[in-house]
Design a protein around this motif. Structure first.
Motif, PDB file in Angstrom:
ATOM      1  N   VAL A  57      -2.021  21.742  -9.123  1.00 41.05           N
ATOM      2  CA  VAL A  57      -1.089  20.653  -8.813  1.00 41.05           C
ATOM      3  C   VAL A  57       0.198  21.248  -8.252  1.00 41.05           C
ATOM      4  CG1 VAL A  57       0.258  18.723  -9.722  1.00 41.05           C
ATOM      5  CG2 VAL A  57      -2.035  19.189 -10.633  1.00 41.05           C
ATOM      6  N   ASN A  58       0.637  20.695  -7.150  1.00 31.88           N
ATOM      7  CA  ASN A  58       1.939  21.015  -6.575  1.00 31.88           C
ATOM      8  C   ASN A  58       2.852  19.826  -6.797  1.00 31.88           C
ATOM      9  OD1 ASN A  58       4.125  21.844  -4.893  1.00 31.88           O
ATOM     10  ND2 ASN A  58       3.184  20.787  -3.156  1.00 31.88           N
ATOM     11  N   ILE A  59       3.906  20.002  -7.597  1.00 33.85           N
ATOM     12  CA  ILE A  59       4.875  18.927  -7.758  1.00 33.85           C
ATOM     13  C   ILE A  59       5.707  18.882  -6.483  1.00 33.85           C
ATOM     14  CG2 ILE A  59       6.807  18.017  -9.100  1.00 33.85           C
ATOM     15  CD1 ILE A  59       4.069  17.913 -10.499  1.00 33.85           C
ATOM     16  N   SER A  60       5.501  17.828  -5.729  1.00 33.12           N
ATOM     17  CA  SER A  60       6.041  17.713  -4.388  1.00 33.12           C
ATOM     18  C   SER A  60       7.193  16.701  -4.363  1.00 33.12           C
ATOM     19  CB  SER A  60       4.914  17.306  -3.427  1.00 33.12           C
ATOM     20  OG  SER A  60       5.343  17.337  -2.091  1.00 33.12           O
ATOM     21  N   SER A  61       7.405  16.096  -3.224  1.00 34.53           N
ATOM     22  CA  SER A  61       8.515  15.166  -3.038  1.00 34.53           C
ATOM     23  C   SER A  61       8.283  14.379  -1.755  1.00 34.53           C
ATOM     24  CB  SER A  61       9.838  15.936  -2.943  1.00 34.53           C
ATOM     25  OG  SER A  61      10.885  15.115  -2.463  1.00 34.53           O
TER      26      SER A  61
END
Length: 262
Positions: free
Chosen positions: A166-170
């Motif tokens: 998981v990449n916590i993105s924006s």
């Protein structure tokens, strides 16, 4: 923030994250802390949870909270005090992961790349210092790549093993905003980086998750610098939604999903 029954809605059915090794970076506060609470209740007994952050004191407090909530025998929890902007920090995290006794027993390896920083909010022309730019990218891009690659090497594909990243993105990974050159660049680079992983390794489930505007210290800093106040979400609400996405496991690998769209 305090955790209440809302943070347990994912556990109302029998689904779990399996007997896993779960690694959460930036775990000491904000979304990372909320994710730790959610994951701890979704991992099966004999699982291992690795909590990574720069503040050892905050990690220790979090571990005590989790052990009090789920029982010390239910889950093995390790705190890793590390600065992921450095080679030493990444290597320390990988070293602890390698030592875990579930190394050959786990059926799910879950890495949540949450550690990140805001960076300076300033006009494009102000970024003339190469070292400061490199320092920002080291934490927000390079470390996520090196850590993820190291974990995937450590846990190669095999029958019965689920690997999730998981990449916590924006929203700023896809949206241009003046004066946000560092933040936009870092988030866009991370999104593309994990999209490449999804293309290269169909056996790895990759999710770029934009958690929405959260009630965190980072948002306080944004409001202080810009004067813009957002309607903020509790971190636990976004953490619950991410865990539901992982439990359902129905998203296309590499997709970018926003809190408000799922």
């Amino acid at each position: 923030f305090e955790f209440d029954n809302m943070s347990r809605i994912c556990t109302t059915n029998a689904r779990t994250l399996g007997r896993g090794l779960c690694i959460i970076t930036g775990a000491s506060k904000g979304l990372g802390r909320a994710l730790a609470h959610e994951a701890a209740h979704l991992l099966e007994p004999s699982s291992v949870l690795l909590l990574v952050a720069r503040s050892g004191a905050l990690l220790k407090k979090l571990r005590e909270e989790l052990q009090s909530s789920i029982g010390q025998q239910q889950l093995e929890i390790h705190c890793i005090t590390a600065d992921l902007s450095t080679k030493e920090g990444v290597n320390t995290t990988l070293k602890v992961a390698r030592k875990q006794k579930v190394l050959n027993e786990t059926d799910h390896v879950l890495l949540i790349n949450n550690a990140a920083s805001l960076g300076a909010i300033s006009a494009f022309e102000s970024f003339t210092d190469v070292e400061s730019v490199n320092s920002y990218l080291s934490l927000n891009v390079s470390s996520a790549l090196a850590l993820t690659a190291g974990i995937l090497q450590m846990f190669p594909a095999r029958p019965g093993l689920r690997r999730s990243v998981v990449n916590i993105s924006s929203t700023f990974a896809q949206q241009v905003s003046p004066s946000w050159v560092l933040y936009c660049t870092g988030k866009a680079a991370r999104k593309m980086m994990f999209n490449v992983l999804a293309e290269e390794r169909p056996d790895v489930k990759v999710l770029n998750y934009s958690p929405g505007p959260l009630d965190t210290e980072m948002q306080e800093e944004i409001e202080r610098v810009t004067g813009i106040a957002y309607h903020l979400l509790p971190c636990q609400e976004s953490a619950v939604k991410l865990m539901k996405l992982l439990l359902d496991n129905e998203f296309a690998s590499g997709v970018h999903l926003d809190f408000f769209d799922v």
